[in-house]
Design a protein around this motif. Structure first.
Motif, PDB file in Angstrom:
ATOM      1  N   THR A 273       0.826  -1.201   0.000  1.00 35.13           N
ATOM      2  CA  THR A 273       0.000   0.000   0.000  1.00 35.13           C
ATOM      3  C   THR A 273       0.861   1.252   0.000  1.00 35.13           C
ATOM      4  O   THR A 273       0.568   2.233  -0.703  1.00 35.13           O
ATOM      5  N   ALA A 274       1.949   1.241   0.790  1.00 35.03           N
ATOM      6  CA  ALA A 274       2.859   2.388   0.795  1.00 35.03           C
ATOM      7  C   ALA A 274       3.496   2.595  -0.579  1.00 35.03           C
ATOM      8  O   ALA A 274       3.607   3.723  -1.073  1.00 35.03           O
ATOM      9  N   GLY A 275       3.907   1.497  -1.226  1.00 32.91           N
ATOM     10  CA  GLY A 275       4.457   1.610  -2.576  1.00 32.91           C
ATOM     11  C   GLY A 275       3.435   2.123  -3.568  1.00 32.91           C
ATOM     12  O   GLY A 275       3.763   2.924  -4.462  1.00 32.91           O
ATOM     13  N   GLN A 276       2.194   1.675  -3.433  1.00 33.54           N
ATOM     14  CA  GLN A 276       1.136   2.145  -4.327  1.00 33.54           C
ATOM     15  C   GLN A 276       0.921   3.648  -4.164  1.00 33.54           C
ATOM     16  O   GLN A 276       0.760   4.372  -5.155  1.00 33.54           O
ATOM     17  N   ARG A 277       0.936   4.130  -2.932  1.00 35.13           N
ATOM     18  CA  ARG A 277       0.737   5.562  -2.693  1.00 35.13           C
ATOM     19  C   ARG A 277       1.857   6.391  -3.334  1.00 35.13           C
ATOM     20  O   ARG A 277       1.609   7.459  -3.893  1.00 35.13           O
ATOM     21  N   ARG A 278       3.075   5.897  -3.259  1.00 29.72           N
ATOM     22  CA  ARG A 278       4.185   6.622  -3.871  1.00 29.72           C
ATOM     23  C   ARG A 278       4.051   6.670  -5.384  1.00 29.72           C
ATOM     24  O   ARG A 278       4.319   7.696  -6.014  1.00 29.72           O
ATOM     25  N   LEU A 279       3.650   5.547  -5.983  1.00 27.69           N
ATOM     26  CA  LEU A 279       3.437   5.533  -7.430  1.00 27.69           C
ATOM     27  C   LEU A 279       2.307   6.480  -7.826  1.00 27.69           C
ATOM     28  O   LEU A 279       2.395   7.181  -8.843  1.00 27.69           O
ATOM     29  N   GLU A 280       1.251   6.516  -7.043  1.00 29.42           N
ATOM     30  CA  GLU A 280       0.140   7.423  -7.339  1.00 29.42           C
ATOM     31  C   GLU A 280       0.603   8.872  -7.300  1.00 29.42           C
ATOM     32  O   GLU A 280       0.247   9.670  -8.187  1.00 29.42           O
ATOM     33  N   ARG A 281       1.392   9.237  -6.297  1.00 29.44           N
ATOM     34  CA  ARG A 281       1.893  10.612  -6.222  1.00 29.44           C
ATOM     35  C   ARG A 281       2.811  10.926  -7.400  1.00 29.44           C
ATOM     36  O   ARG A 281       2.792  12.030  -7.944  1.00 29.44           O
ATOM     37  N   HIS A 282       3.623   9.939  -7.809  1.00 32.16           N
ATOM     38  CA  HIS A 282       4.554  10.161  -8.912  1.00 32.16           C
ATOM     39  C   HIS A 282       3.811  10.449 -10.213  1.00 32.16           C
ATOM     40  O   HIS A 282       4.149  11.395 -10.935  1.00 32.16           O
TER      41      HIS A 282
END
Length: 291
Positions: A273-282
């Protein structure tokens, strides 16, 4: 002069706004109080109930077989996601194609593998040898290049990867199709006017914008397939759930061993989930700046 002074009197100053107090909202405070009471009750229940056997949980948390099962679970999820993404990308391209037979095949693919429950598919692929005792590779109605025994090829691992990948391909095809369709057609027209070939238009114009729509559901689907790997325990695949089942079938400590599995599922899902959030922000940076 009178009009100016009246406007100054009716317009609040910046200092007044900065010093203004928020309105008291009793329902919000009541909601916070209820949450605090429930959290305290849950903490007392978890800490005070000896049947959780937290000492047993700590004993088996890093057990070798449990860690091996966790590795198998992550491996299955990654393999299913990678293979499902490749197949899903092809199916999505077929759905967006102007060639009607390709769209029909893609629609049938999505309807078939999304409509049958994953557990049923896993059991079916595991028993494929009943239908095809021999698996062969060759030209249809022509020469055969090689033949293999189906029982040797269709192991629990291959059945699990095959079943999960096919399920994921159907869901990811719909996600990819929706992401590409969300891009304004004018973007393609502009790229064509600038002389971009179709391949560069897709990779450099369409996909970077579509990823903003694709990442959230695709990330959620990755989490779903990670949790869905628990189904492979029915075909004797040594995943995380199967590993703890082997232990509690021997020790009869069912609840603490299930807590071990829950702990590791939560750890991996939280990391994803943390990785997904970073990709979404990117992929949302340009969209945010444009707003």
């Amino acid at each position: 002069m009178t009009a100016v002074s009246t406007a100054e009197e009716t317009t609040p100053s910046r200092d007044d706004v900065a010093g203004a107090r928020g309105r008291f909202r009793p329902l919000r405070w009541l909601f916070v109080l209820v949450l605090a009471v429930l959290a305290a009750q849950l903490a007392v229940f978890l800490a005070g109930n000896d049947r959780f056997q937290w000492d047993v949980v700590a004993k088996y948390l890093f057990e070798k077989s449990v860690m091996a099962g966790l590795g198998t679970t992550v491996l299955l999820a990654v393999a299913a996601m990678v293979l499902g993404s490749l197949a899903g990308g092809v199916v999505a391209a077929m759905q967006l194609s102007g060639f009607a037979p390709a769209r029909w095949v893609a629609t049938l693919w999505v309807g078939l593998f999304r409509g049958i429950p994953p557990l049923v598919q896993l059991i079916f692929w595991f028993n494929l040898a009943y239908l095809l005792p021999k698996l062969s590779l060759g030209i249809p109605f022509g020469p055969v290049f090689g033949t293999w025994d189906a029982n040797t090829v269709i192991t629990p691992l291959t059945a699990a990867v095959l079943g999960l990948s096919l399920v994921e391909s159907a869901y990811l095809a719909e996600i990819f199709r929706a992401g590409v369709a969300s891009v304004d057609p004018g973007q393609r027209d502009a790229a064509r006017a600038m002389g971009y070939p179709p391949g560069q238009t897709l990779l450099r114009i369409v996909l970077p914008q579509a990823m903003r729509v694709i990442i959230p559901p695709a990330g959620s689907q990755f989490i779903n397939v990670l949790k869905g790997t628990a189904l492979v325990s029915v075909i004797a695949m040594s995943d995380l759930l199967h590993s703890v089942q082997v232990i509690y079938n021997r020790t009869y400590e069912i609840v603490p061993m299930l807590l071990v599995a829950c702990f590791w599922y939560l750890v991996v899902v939280t990391a994803l989930t943390a990785g997904q959030r970073r990709l979404e922000r990117h992929f949302s940076r340009g969209h945010r700046s444009a707003r």
